[in-house]
Design an enzyme around this catalytic site. Structure first.
Site, PDB file in Angstrom:
ATOM      1  N   HIS A   5       8.890   0.024   9.082  1.00  0.00           N
ATOM      2  CA  HIS A   5       8.160  -1.227   9.336  1.00  0.00           C
ATOM      3  C   HIS A   5       8.308  -2.237   8.195  1.00  0.00           C
ATOM      4  O   HIS A   5       8.711  -3.372   8.402  1.00  0.00           O
ATOM      5  CB  HIS A   5       6.665  -0.939   9.517  1.00  0.00           C
ATOM      6  CG  HIS A   5       6.352   0.048  10.595  1.00  0.00           C
ATOM      7  ND1 HIS A   5       6.293  -0.276  11.939  1.00  0.00           N
ATOM      8  CD2 HIS A   5       6.060   1.373  10.524  1.00  0.00           C
ATOM      9  CE1 HIS A   5       5.993   0.794  12.646  1.00  0.00           C
ATOM     10  NE2 HIS A   5       5.847   1.808  11.827  1.00  0.00           N
ATOM     11  N   ASP A   6       7.930  -1.823   6.990  1.00  0.00           N
ATOM     12  CA  ASP A   6       7.779  -2.795   5.895  1.00  0.00           C
ATOM     13  C   ASP A   6       9.093  -3.424   5.465  1.00  0.00           C
ATOM     14  O   ASP A   6       9.125  -4.579   5.032  1.00  0.00           O
ATOM     15  CB  ASP A   6       7.099  -2.132   4.692  1.00  0.00           C
ATOM     16  CG  ASP A   6       5.689  -1.717   5.033  1.00  0.00           C
ATOM     17  OD1 ASP A   6       5.165  -0.785   4.387  1.00  0.00           O
ATOM     18  OD2 ASP A   6       5.098  -2.318   5.954  1.00  0.00           O
ATOM     19  N   ASP A  11       0.887  -1.179   0.000  1.00  0.00           N
ATOM     20  CA  ASP A  11       0.000   0.000   0.000  1.00  0.00           C
ATOM     21  C   ASP A  11       0.921   1.225   0.000  1.00  0.00           C
ATOM     22  O   ASP A  11       0.923   2.052   0.911  1.00  0.00           O
ATOM     23  CB  ASP A  11      -0.950   0.000   1.206  1.00  0.00           C
ATOM     24  CG  ASP A  11      -0.245   0.061   2.552  1.00  0.00           C
ATOM     25  OD1 ASP A  11      -0.862   0.579   3.511  1.00  0.00           O
ATOM     26  OD2 ASP A  11       0.916  -0.382   2.659  1.00  0.00           O
ATOM     27  N   THR A  16       2.720  -5.977   2.738  1.00  0.00           N
ATOM     28  CA  THR A  16       3.110  -4.949   3.709  1.00  0.00           C
ATOM     29  C   THR A  16       2.017  -3.893   3.852  1.00  0.00           C
ATOM     30  O   THR A  16       2.287  -2.739   4.203  1.00  0.00           O
ATOM     31  CB  THR A  16       4.435  -4.262   3.289  1.00  0.00           C
ATOM     32  OG1 THR A  16       4.247  -3.624   2.015  1.00  0.00           O
ATOM     33  CG2 THR A  16       5.575  -5.257   3.210  1.00  0.00           C
ATOM     34  N   ASN A  51      -2.374   2.872   3.131  1.00  0.00           N
ATOM     35  CA  ASN A  51      -1.803   4.184   3.493  1.00  0.00           C
ATOM     36  C   ASN A  51      -2.487   5.313   2.715  1.00  0.00           C
ATOM     37  O   ASN A  51      -2.648   6.421   3.211  1.00  0.00           O
ATOM     38  CB  ASN A  51      -0.315   4.212   3.151  1.00  0.00           C
ATOM     39  CG  ASN A  51       0.496   3.404   4.124  1.00  0.00           C
ATOM     40  OD1 ASN A  51       0.206   3.383   5.321  1.00  0.00           O
ATOM     41  ND2 ASN A  51       1.481   2.687   3.616  1.00  0.00           N
ATOM     42  N   PHE A  82      -1.981  -0.856  12.224  1.00  0.00           N
ATOM     43  CA  PHE A  82      -2.717  -0.299  11.086  1.00  0.00           C
ATOM     44  C   PHE A  82      -3.093  -1.341  10.028  1.00  0.00           C
ATOM     45  O   PHE A  82      -4.250  -1.387   9.593  1.00  0.00           O
ATOM     46  CB  PHE A  82      -1.910   0.832  10.428  1.00  0.00           C
ATOM     47  CG  PHE A  82      -2.598   1.381   9.204  1.00  0.00           C
ATOM     48  CD1 PHE A  82      -2.270   0.920   7.941  1.00  0.00           C
ATOM     49  CD2 PHE A  82      -3.603   2.334   9.323  1.00  0.00           C
ATOM     50  CE1 PHE A  82      -2.918   1.409   6.809  1.00  0.00           C
ATOM     51  CE2 PHE A  82      -4.257   2.830   8.208  1.00  0.00           C
ATOM     52  CZ  PHE A  82      -3.918   2.366   6.942  1.00  0.00           C
ATOM     53  N   ASN A  83      -2.163  -2.155   9.555  1.00  0.00           N
ATOM     54  CA  ASN A  83      -2.470  -3.077   8.448  1.00  0.00           C
ATOM     55  C   ASN A  83      -3.575  -4.065   8.810  1.00  0.00           C
ATOM     56  O   ASN A  83      -4.354  -4.467   7.960  1.00  0.00           O
ATOM     57  CB  ASN A  83      -1.216  -3.859   8.025  1.00  0.00           C
ATOM     58  CG  ASN A  83      -0.233  -2.980   7.283  1.00  0.00           C
ATOM     59  OD1 ASN A  83      -0.603  -1.935   6.751  1.00  0.00           O
ATOM     60  ND2 ASN A  83       1.032  -3.368   7.281  1.00  0.00           N
ATOM     61  N   ASP A 112       6.751   1.227   2.606  1.00  0.00           N
ATOM     62  CA  ASP A 112       6.598   0.259   1.502  1.00  0.00           C
ATOM     63  C   ASP A 112       7.605   0.586   0.404  1.00  0.00           C
ATOM     64  O   ASP A 112       8.263  -0.310  -0.145  1.00  0.00           O
ATOM     65  CB  ASP A 112       5.200   0.334   0.888  1.00  0.00           C
ATOM     66  CG  ASP A 112       4.077   0.122   1.880  1.00  0.00           C
ATOM     67  OD1 ASP A 112       3.777   1.048   2.641  1.00  0.00           O
ATOM     68  OD2 ASP A 112       3.532  -0.991   1.907  1.00  0.00           O
TER      69      ASP A 112
HETATM   70  O1  RIB Z   1       1.673  -0.047  11.027  1.00  0.00           O
HETATM   71  C1  RIB Z   1       2.638   0.117  10.013  1.00  0.00           C
HETATM   72  C2  RIB Z   1       2.105  -0.306   8.683  1.00  0.00           C
HETATM   73  O2  RIB Z   1       1.027   0.543   8.315  1.00  0.00           O
HETATM   74  C3  RIB Z   1       3.130  -0.179   7.544  1.00  0.00           C
HETATM   75  O3  RIB Z   1       2.881  -1.169   6.578  1.00  0.00           O
HETATM   76  C4  RIB Z   1       2.847   1.167   6.964  1.00  0.00           C
HETATM   77  O4  RIB Z   1       3.200   1.243   5.580  1.00  0.00           O
HETATM   78  C5  RIB Z   1       1.356   1.226   7.116  1.00  0.00           C
HETATM   79  O5  RIB Z   1       0.798   0.536   6.022  1.00  0.00           O
HETATM   80 CA    CA Z   2       2.617  -0.564   4.245  1.00  0.00          CA
END
Ligand code: RIB
Ligand code: CA
Length: 312
Positions: A240-241, A11, A125, A40, A166-167, A16
């Site tokens: 994160h990703d 996303d 991701t 995102n 979030f994801n 990413d």
């Molecule tokens: O919580 C972090 C995730 O949420 C990551 O994948 C970031 O790109 C958002 O999508």
């Molecule tokens: Ca992401």
């Protein structure tokens, strides 16, 4: 050397984007395609960003297939506060000439998996909408999936809420389908990704590599760093990703434990929680995920720095 065949589902957002740059540069990964999902930003923007990145870095040989624009059940949420209106912060790229693949993301994944001689690792991701619909629509396809190395969840942490990442929070019902599918999962959740911090000085070092990749990642990090500075007062930003790529490229820098992970899809204050059972007396036959908990931060930053430094 045998490369690991992967399909990345993104996303594209800032982390990413950095994760894609690391993957493009790695000689350990065979990228069979990139699929996009809303998260995102809207599906139009995440697809636009992904096409632009792939072409900008000279890899428009890699197909980009557009996926779902909405979560399976819940209302849509996007994270413009974290990734900006474009999804790439203040980073600007030329608009790619190449269009998305003729097939939608799920049909592209199905076809690619079916036609592959070897099993493919899926690397989502973003929200798990595409992956869930693939598994629901074509159950037989599980036999062609090596494993799913995903960024999402958290055994002990949340960010969208105190208990949800979030994801997962953006599409919990899809996450529930994926985590109960029986496909092997490596969960790169907040427990490990909030330790995958690139500091302000390291961002400067990435910029100073002077390559296309260093300048792009450095510019993209600016917005992300400012958001983290305001929000969490840490001196850096959590990439994160890119932890999914670190796991695939250098698994030895990551510590992980098996667990049974369940997704809460009906809790009031725990909606989208990845309830992670590490209890020694659990029924380990029900374990469905390897949960990543720690990372060698410096080794992680070196993976990003080397990817930027070596970019031609
Ligand atoms: O919580 C972090 C995730 O949420 C990551 O994948 C970031 O790109 C958002 O999508
Ligand atoms: Ca992401």
């Amino acid at each position: 050397m045998n490369k690991t065949p992967i399909i990345i589902d993104v996303d594209t957002g800032i982390d990413d984007a950095v994760s894609i740059v690391v993957a493009l540069q790695s000689d350990k990964l065979d990228i069979r395609g990139i699929t996009t999902v809303a998260g995102n930003q809207t599906i139009e923007k995440t697809t636009r960003n992904t096409l632009d990145i792939v072409e900008y870095f000279g890899r428009d040989d890699i197909p980009v297939a557009k996926g779902y624009s909405k979560p399976l059940v819940r209302d849509q949420i996007i994270a413009a506060y974290a990734h900006g209106e474009s999804g790439l912060g203040t980073a600007k790229l030329p608009t790619a000439k190449k269009q998305p693949h003729d097939l939608d993301a799920v049909s592209f994944m199905k076809k690619t998996l079916e036609e592959s001689n070897d099993k493919i690792t899926l690397v989502p991701t973003g929200p798990l909408t595409n992956i869930a619909i693939l598994l629901l629509s074509y159950p037989h396809i599980k036999d062609k999936i090596e494993k799913i190395v995903l960024m999402g969840g958290g055994a002990y942490e949340g960010n969208s809420t105190s208990t949800a990442e979030f994801n997962i929070f953006a599409d919990p019902e899809s996450a529930n389908i994926v985590f109960s599918s029986g496909v092997k999962i490596v969960m790169c959740g907040l427990d490990v990704t909030m330790k995958a911090i690139v500091t302000y000085n390291e961002i400067k070092n990435i910029m100073a590599t002077g390559t296309k990749a260093g300048e792009f990642c450095g510019e993209a990090f600016k917005f992300y760093y400012d958001m983290y500075k305001k929000g969490s007062r840490i001196d850096g930003c959590a990439v994160h990703d890119a932890v999914t790529m670190a796991y695939l490229i250098k698994p030895e820098i990551i510590t992980a434990k098996p667990a049974n992970v369940k997704i809460d899809i009906d809790g009031k204050n725990s909606y989208a929680c990845t309830a992670t059972d590490f209890r020694p007396w659990r029924d380990i036959s029900k374990d469905n995920a390897l949960v990543c908990l720690d990372i060698d931060r410096e080794a992680f930053v070196d993976i990003i720095l080397d990817a930027c430094k070596n970019y031609k």
